[in-house]
Scaffold this active site. Structure first.
Site, PDB file in Angstrom:
ATOM      1  NE  ARG A  22      58.370  12.469  15.188  1.00 46.54           N
ATOM      2  CZ  ARG A  22      58.719  13.208  16.245  1.00 46.54           C
ATOM      3  NH1 ARG A  22      57.966  13.230  17.330  1.00 46.54           N
ATOM      4  NH2 ARG A  22      59.815  13.952  16.210  1.00 46.54           N
ATOM      5  CD  GLU A  53      51.983  15.343  14.105  1.00 47.45           C
ATOM      6  OE1 GLU A  53      52.743  16.322  14.060  1.00 47.45           O
ATOM      7  OE2 GLU A  53      52.023  14.491  14.991  1.00 47.45           O
ATOM      8  CG  HIS A  92      53.741  16.871  17.642  1.00 45.52           C
ATOM      9  ND1 HIS A  92      54.154  16.185  16.522  1.00 45.52           N
ATOM     10  CD2 HIS A  92      54.706  16.669  18.573  1.00 45.52           C
ATOM     11  CE1 HIS A  92      55.324  15.609  16.779  1.00 45.52           C
ATOM     12  NE2 HIS A  92      55.671  15.889  18.017  1.00 45.52           N
TER      13      HIS A  92
HETATM   14  O1  GLV Z   1      58.098  15.459  18.899  1.00 40.92           O
HETATM   15  C1  GLV Z   1      58.954  16.186  19.303  1.00 40.92           C
HETATM   16  C2  GLV Z   1      60.336  15.869  19.280  1.00 40.92           C
HETATM   17  O2  GLV Z   1      60.714  14.848  18.686  1.00 40.92           O
HETATM   18  O3  GLV Z   1      61.129  16.629  19.847  1.00 40.92           O
END
Ligand code: GLV
Length: 327
Positions: A242, A271, A289
């Site tokens: 993250r 984001e 992402h």
């Molecule tokens: O970032 C993506 C997830 O947590 O699946």
């Protein structure tokens, strides 16, 4: 359709198979892309729904949960669930599910791919070629860092950290890791991985540092100026966890000042905004992402989240639903 119709809100279009599956368990509404990134829209619409299948970009916070009147389950279309106020959900008797396991291998592949691309400067070299600058083979052009015999330090040695480690081993890297607790000794042995209790010490010993931990109060801004300064000057940073695990403003500064060589970032603190200073840093690979973004994995994520919803709506016991977050 069951006699008492359950109402299910899916906040964004997801793979059809999961939507079709949920249609066998209730009346399904699919939101338009991006609508529910806005918490006010969730607060406005959540009333009357029994189940919410949400994205990691949807803030399912206290206000949203308190606005719900018959919600039984929130299933996140992701393994990370820092977007959900799990404590409040549990206080309100709402179950929370995530999607572990099904995305591990896709994320392991992707982390390895990011590291390859970063260490061998794929993005800069490609841009150079597209801009018409390739005028002949250069003995000193785009020299990168070889991975063989280098140390990969992993912060967060869960399923995804281990999947990355396995791939890095095949490239001849040595594995060191920091985690809340030591991993299973058999896996440690298989990976020939060394546990380092202090994450600053791990940073000092790593040629590449990878973040694979969840975002929590403890990991927020874990990569700060101090940690960046402890890393070797030639080091690379990879983040597919993250964004807020890194203090982005400090990272942008450190990259400009060549405190470390480069970073590959799949995730960002705010984001979908990307810190404009990061956009100006040269040795940085910035991606939107997409670590779990394969057809196979996204379908599996959808089905796992949908199955948890079906199970809870059908009255299964929490103990029978493997991917529920335990209180
Ligand atoms: O970032 C993506 C997830 O947590 O699946």
């Amino acid at each position: 359709m069951p006699s008492t119709t359950h109402r299910i809100l899916i906040t964004e279009p997801i793979p059809e198979k999961a939507i079709d599956f949920l249609k066998q368990h209730g009346e399904v509404t699919v939101g338009e892309k991006g609508t529910y990134q806005n918490q006010e829209h969730l607060i406005r619409d959540i009333k009357g729904y029994d189940a919410l299948l949400c994205m990691l970009s949807n803030p399912v916070n206290k206000r949203v949960l308190e606005a719900a009147d018959r919600l039984k389950i929130v299933a996140n279309f992701a393994v990370g669930y820092d977007n959900i106020d799990v404590e409040t959900a549990h206080e309100l008797g709402i179950k929370v599910a995530n999607t572990p396991d099904v995305l591990t291998e896709a994320c392991g592949d992707y982390a390895m791919g990011l590291l390859m691309a970063l260490s061998r400067k794929f993005n800069e070299a490609e841009a150079y070629l597209r801009e018409g600058n390739f005028t002949g083979w250069e003995p000193l052009g785009f020299l990168g860092m070889e991975l063989r015999n280098k140390t990969l330090g992993i912060i967060g040695m869960g399923r995804i950290g281990q999947a990355f480690a396995r791939r890095a081993r095949a490239f001849g890297m040595q594995i060191k890791y920091h985690n809340r607790s030591r991993i299973n000794p058999e896996i440690e042995k298989e990976l020939e991985a060394t546990y380092i209790a202090d994450h600053y010490e791990l940073a000092r010993q790593s040629d590449v540092l990878s973040l694979n931990c969840p975002l929590t109060e403890e990991t927020h801004h874990l990569v700060d100026r101090n940690l960046l300064e402890i890393m070797p000057e030639h080091a690379l940073l990879v983040n597919i966890s993250r964004g807020a695990v890194i203090d982005e403003a400090e990272l942008a500064k450190a990259l400009k000042e060549e405190v470390i060589v480069g970073a590959a970032l799949d995730v960002f603190e705010n984001e979908p905004e990307v810190n404009p200073e990061l956009l100006k840093t040269p040795n940085t690979l910035l991606l939107p992402h997409i670590a779990s973004a394969t057809h196979e994995t996204r379908e599996a994520i959808g089905m796992l989240a949908a199955q948890a919803i079906a199970d809870i709506l059908e009255g299964k016991l929490a103990s029978e639903v493997p991917n529920l977050i335990r209180p």
